[in-house]
Design a protein around this motif. Structure first.
Motif, PDB file in Angstrom:
ATOM      1  N   PHE A 118      49.179  39.335  37.387  1.00 55.39           N
ATOM      2  CA  PHE A 118      47.401  39.139  36.789  1.00 55.39           C
ATOM      3  C   PHE A 118      47.050  40.476  36.794  1.00 55.39           C
ATOM      4  CE2 PHE A 118      49.097  35.742  39.565  1.00 55.39           C
ATOM      5  CZ  PHE A 118      48.526  34.702  39.062  1.00 55.39           C
ATOM      6  N   GLY A 119      47.843  41.638  36.820  1.00 60.11           N
ATOM      7  CA  GLY A 119      47.530  43.042  36.451  1.00 60.11           C
ATOM      8  C   GLY A 119      47.278  43.891  37.708  1.00 60.11           C
ATOM      9  N   PHE A 120      47.741  43.493  38.884  1.00 60.09           N
ATOM     10  CA  PHE A 120      47.920  44.258  40.045  1.00 60.09           C
ATOM     11  C   PHE A 120      49.231  45.211  39.707  1.00 60.09           C
ATOM     12  CE2 PHE A 120      45.299  40.901  41.694  1.00 60.09           C
ATOM     13  CZ  PHE A 120      44.066  41.735  42.591  1.00 60.09           C
ATOM     14  N   GLU A 121      49.112  46.380  40.463  1.00 66.03           N
ATOM     15  CA  GLU A 121      50.011  47.309  40.171  1.00 66.03           C
ATOM     16  C   GLU A 121      50.408  47.711  41.533  1.00 66.03           C
ATOM     17  OE1 GLU A 121      49.253  49.267  35.944  1.00 66.03           O
ATOM     18  OE2 GLU A 121      48.496  50.136  37.290  1.00 66.03           O
ATOM     19  N   PRO A 122      51.668  48.333  41.719  1.00 67.91           N
ATOM     20  CA  PRO A 122      52.052  48.839  43.082  1.00 67.91           C
ATOM     21  C   PRO A 122      50.848  50.287  43.364  1.00 67.91           C
ATOM     22  CG  PRO A 122      53.904  48.575  41.949  1.00 67.91           C
ATOM     23  CD  PRO A 122      52.791  48.158  41.033  1.00 67.91           C
ATOM     24  N   HIS A 136      54.136  46.039  49.835  1.00 66.09           N
ATOM     25  CA  HIS A 136      53.461  44.943  49.353  1.00 66.09           C
ATOM     26  C   HIS A 136      52.013  45.098  48.792  1.00 66.09           C
ATOM     27  CE1 HIS A 136      57.149  42.900  51.008  1.00 66.09           C
ATOM     28  NE2 HIS A 136      56.874  42.339  50.145  1.00 66.09           N
ATOM     29  N   PHE A 137      51.533  46.361  48.991  1.00 68.02           N
ATOM     30  CA  PHE A 137      50.038  46.757  48.541  1.00 68.02           C
ATOM     31  C   PHE A 137      49.883  47.023  47.338  1.00 68.02           C
ATOM     32  CE2 PHE A 137      46.372  49.479  49.385  1.00 68.02           C
ATOM     33  CZ  PHE A 137      45.528  48.472  49.631  1.00 68.02           C
ATOM     34  N   LEU A 138      49.157  46.381  46.468  1.00 70.86           N
ATOM     35  CA  LEU A 138      48.850  46.417  45.342  1.00 70.86           C
ATOM     36  C   LEU A 138      47.574  46.824  44.848  1.00 70.86           C
ATOM     37  CD1 LEU A 138      51.048  43.121  44.783  1.00 70.86           C
ATOM     38  CD2 LEU A 138      51.798  45.431  43.794  1.00 70.86           C
ATOM     39  N   GLY A 139      47.322  47.224  43.647  1.00 71.04           N
ATOM     40  CA  GLY A 139      45.749  47.389  43.404  1.00 71.04           C
ATOM     41  C   GLY A 139      45.385  47.209  41.810  1.00 71.04           C
ATOM     42  N   MET A 140      44.258  46.965  41.436  1.00 70.87           N
ATOM     43  CA  MET A 140      43.881  46.988  40.139  1.00 70.87           C
ATOM     44  C   MET A 140      42.619  47.840  39.974  1.00 70.87           C
ATOM     45  SD  MET A 140      42.562  43.424  38.154  1.00 70.87           S
ATOM     46  CE  MET A 140      44.003  42.479  38.382  1.00 70.87           C
TER      47      MET A 140
END
Length: 173
Positions: A118-122, A136-140
């Motif tokens: 969905f577009g989240f990245e590490p 397991h923490f991702l950001g967008m």
């Protein structure tokens, strides 16, 4: 199937859904109930099918100290009998298009293989207090270059955190 903002009347249905979606854990239902009781700002939607709440998604404020720096996706849940049928994906795509969400930096503590679709990245920065090494923490839309521990609403730590499941789709936190 209809997606709509959560109404006060549907809150008990969401708490029941969270209990069914996360068997053996009172954390998610208790968290959302506490957020509601304390009047915390929360962006939340439900998926309704034949009058039943079958999926739920929420976004709460993320903090750098006392300053809001984005939103946390947490929790997200799908009724067990609707899991694996694309309901969660449809609800997440819908939420990501909403005015309150679509331009904000977003964070999620979840399964990278799922959320990267969905577009989240590490995320290296900020640091998540619930995930050693930000595995397991991702950001967008995350442009953070400062090192800090991202803050959550206090209700996230008001109940014990469950251990992270291994090799399984993670709920957003």
């Amino acid at each position: 199937m209809k997606i709509q903002k959560l109404t006060v009347e549907n809150r008990p249905k969401v708490y029941a859904l969270l209990q069914r979606a996360f068997p053996g854990s009172d954390y998610e239902a208790g968290l959302v109930q506490k957020l509601h009781e304390k009047g915390k700002p929360i962006h939340e939607w439900v998926c309704i099918h034949v009058g039943k709440v079958i999926a739920y998604i929420a976004f709460t404020n993320a903090y750098h100290g006392s300053v809001i720096c984005g939103l946390h996706l947490a929790p997200m849940a799908v009724a067990p009998d609707f899991q694996g049928k694309g309901v969660g994906s449809e609800l997440l795509r819908f939420a990501l298009r909403q005015e309150a969400i679509k331009t904000q930096p977003l964070f999620v503590l979840g399964e990278p293989a799922y959320y990267t679709r969905f577009g989240f990245e590490p995320c290296i920065l900020p640091v998540c207090p619930f995930d050693r090494n930000n595995t397991h923490f991702l950001g967008m839309r995350n442009t953070t270059i400062a090192s800090f521990v991202v803050g959550y609403e206090p209700e996230f730590t008001a109940v014990p955190l469950p251990p992270a499941p291994q090799g399984k789709k993670r709920r957003g936190r």
